[in-house]
Design a protein around this motif. Structure first.
Motif, mmCIF file in Angstrom:
data_model
loop_
_atom_site.group_PDB
_atom_site.id
_atom_site.type_symbol
_atom_site.label_atom_id
_atom_site.label_comp_id
_atom_site.label_asym_id
_atom_site.label_seq_id
_atom_site.Cartn_x
_atom_site.Cartn_y
_atom_site.Cartn_z
ATOM 1 N N PRO A 12 0.834 -1.209 0.000
ATOM 2 C CA PRO A 12 0.000 0.000 0.000
ATOM 3 C C PRO A 12 0.869 1.260 0.000
ATOM 4 N N VAL A 13 1.725 1.360 -1.007
ATOM 5 C CA VAL A 13 2.699 2.451 -1.107
ATOM 6 C C VAL A 13 2.680 2.996 -2.533
ATOM 7 N N CYS A 14 2.923 4.282 -2.635
ATOM 8 C CA CYS A 14 3.052 4.917 -3.942
ATOM 9 C C CYS A 14 4.445 5.532 -4.031
ATOM 10 N N LYS A 15 5.123 5.284 -5.139
ATOM 11 C CA LYS A 15 6.416 5.923 -5.382
ATOM 12 C C LYS A 15 6.124 7.274 -6.022
ATOM 13 N N VAL A 16 6.393 8.326 -5.278
ATOM 14 C CA VAL A 16 6.132 9.678 -5.762
ATOM 15 C C VAL A 16 7.460 10.319 -6.130
ATOM 16 N N THR A 17 7.555 10.778 -7.370
ATOM 17 C CA THR A 17 8.763 11.444 -7.842
ATOM 18 C C THR A 17 8.491 12.937 -7.953
ATOM 19 N N PHE A 18 9.313 13.700 -7.252
ATOM 20 C CA PHE A 18 9.230 15.152 -7.272
ATOM 21 C C PHE A 18 10.336 15.664 -8.188
ATOM 22 N N THR A 19 9.989 16.492 -9.163
ATOM 23 C CA THR A 19 10.963 17.087 -10.069
ATOM 24 C C THR A 19 10.775 18.597 -10.043
ATOM 25 N N VAL A 20 11.855 19.302 -9.738
ATOM 26 C CA VAL A 20 11.790 20.752 -9.595
ATOM 27 C C VAL A 20 12.803 21.406 -10.524
ATOM 28 N N PRO A 21 12.341 22.180 -11.508
ATOM 29 C CA PRO A 21 13.284 22.905 -12.357
ATOM 30 C C PRO A 21 13.815 24.117 -11.586
ATOM 31 N N ALA A 22 15.064 24.090 -11.228
ATOM 32 C CA ALA A 22 15.659 25.172 -10.432
ATOM 33 C C ALA A 22 17.150 25.257 -10.750
ATOM 34 N N ALA A 23 17.476 25.566 -11.998
ATOM 35 C CA ALA A 23 18.859 25.557 -12.466
ATOM 36 C C ALA A 23 19.778 26.463 -11.651
ATOM 37 N N GLU A 24 19.250 27.567 -11.142
ATOM 38 C CA GLU A 24 20.074 28.515 -10.382
ATOM 39 C C GLU A 24 20.220 28.130 -8.911
ATOM 40 N N ALA A 25 19.451 27.153 -8.460
ATOM 41 C CA ALA A 25 19.454 26.775 -7.044
ATOM 42 C C ALA A 25 20.658 25.924 -6.670
ATOM 43 N N THR A 26 21.018 26.001 -5.402
ATOM 44 C CA THR A 26 22.082 25.167 -4.852
ATOM 45 C C THR A 26 21.498 23.921 -4.202
ATOM 46 N N THR A 27 20.402 24.096 -3.460
ATOM 47 C CA THR A 27 19.742 22.974 -2.792
ATOM 48 C C THR A 27 18.233 23.067 -2.952
ATOM 49 N N VAL A 28 17.614 21.913 -3.088
ATOM 50 C CA VAL A 28 16.157 21.805 -3.117
ATOM 51 C C VAL A 28 15.785 20.613 -2.249
ATOM 52 N N ALA A 29 14.827 20.818 -1.362
ATOM 53 C CA ALA A 29 14.325 19.739 -0.510
ATOM 54 C C ALA A 29 12.811 19.727 -0.602
ATOM 55 N N VAL A 30 12.226 18.584 -0.266
ATOM 56 C CA VAL A 30 10.769 18.494 -0.166
ATOM 57 C C VAL A 30 10.451 18.137 1.281
ATOM 58 N N ALA A 31 9.563 18.923 1.881
ATOM 59 C CA ALA A 31 9.184 18.708 3.277
ATOM 60 C C ALA A 31 7.666 18.618 3.341
ATOM 61 N N GLY A 32 7.182 17.632 4.105
ATOM 62 C CA GLY A 32 5.737 17.476 4.206
ATOM 63 C C GLY A 32 5.322 16.522 5.303
ATOM 64 N N ASP A 33 4.011 16.277 5.343
ATOM 65 C CA ASP A 33 3.453 15.355 6.339
ATOM 66 C C ASP A 33 4.105 13.977 6.266
ATOM 67 N N PHE A 34 4.453 13.554 5.059
ATOM 68 C CA PHE A 34 4.972 12.198 4.861
ATOM 69 C C PHE A 34 6.396 12.014 5.377
ATOM 70 N N ASN A 35 7.120 13.102 5.680
ATOM 71 C CA ASN A 35 8.480 12.973 6.225
ATOM 72 C C ASN A 35 8.691 13.882 7.438
ATOM 73 N N ASN A 36 7.608 14.162 8.149
ATOM 74 C CA ASN A 36 7.646 14.993 9.360
ATOM 75 C C ASN A 36 8.258 16.366 9.105
ATOM 76 N N TRP A 37 7.998 16.918 7.916
ATOM 77 C CA TRP A 37 8.467 18.248 7.518
ATOM 78 C C TRP A 37 9.987 18.373 7.630
ATOM 79 N N ASP A 38 10.657 17.323 7.232
ATOM 80 C CA ASP A 38 12.127 17.272 7.262
ATOM 81 C C ASP A 38 12.690 18.111 6.109
ATOM 82 N N PHE A 65 2.590 19.336 1.602
ATOM 83 C CA PHE A 65 4.041 19.444 1.426
ATOM 84 C C PHE A 65 4.387 20.755 0.758
ATOM 85 N N ARG A 66 5.663 21.101 0.810
ATOM 86 C CA ARG A 66 6.212 22.272 0.119
ATOM 87 C C ARG A 66 7.657 21.976 -0.231
ATOM 88 N N TYR A 67 8.168 22.706 -1.188
ATOM 89 C CA TYR A 67 9.582 22.628 -1.537
ATOM 90 C C TYR A 67 10.335 23.719 -0.780
#
Length: 97
Positions: A12-38, A65-67
């Motif tokens: 009962p799991v879904c593989k969710v792939t997050f893709t963020v176009p952010a060429a100028e960025a140094t770091t991108v993280a995803v934080a949400g309910d599913f990872n305790n807003w890590d 969730f948010r990026y």
């Protein structure tokens, strides 16, 4: 910012792939309910400048969730819906699984 879901038949799991176009960025993280807003759940930077990461998330729930792009919080424009968050006084992206 594409978001893809791949449901597993054996769990009962879904593989969710997050893709963020952010060429100028140094770091991108995803934080949400599913990872305790890590905010350290970093996505990997690809050669084309986008960031990508896949997470196994339990199904039959919805998750806010948010990026975090170089310390700035932002939403997924292609989220299933948006939910007001009184604590942060902003909307969060929501994924329905």
């Amino acid at each position: 910012m594409p978001l893809t879901k791949k449901y597993l038949k054996t769990k009962p799991v879904c593989k969710v792939t997050f893709t963020v176009p952010a060429a100028e960025a140094t770091t991108v993280a995803v934080a949400g309910d599913f990872n305790n807003w890590d905010t350290t759940a970093s996505l990997k930077k690809l050669k084309n400048g986008s960031f990508k990461g896949t997470f196994d998330i339990p199904t039959e729930q919805s998750y806010e969730f948010r990026y975090v792009i170089d310390g700035e919080w932002t939403n997924e424009q292609e989220a299933d819906r948006f939910e007001w968050n009184s604590y942060a006084a902003t909307e969060n992206s929501v994924i329905e699984l």
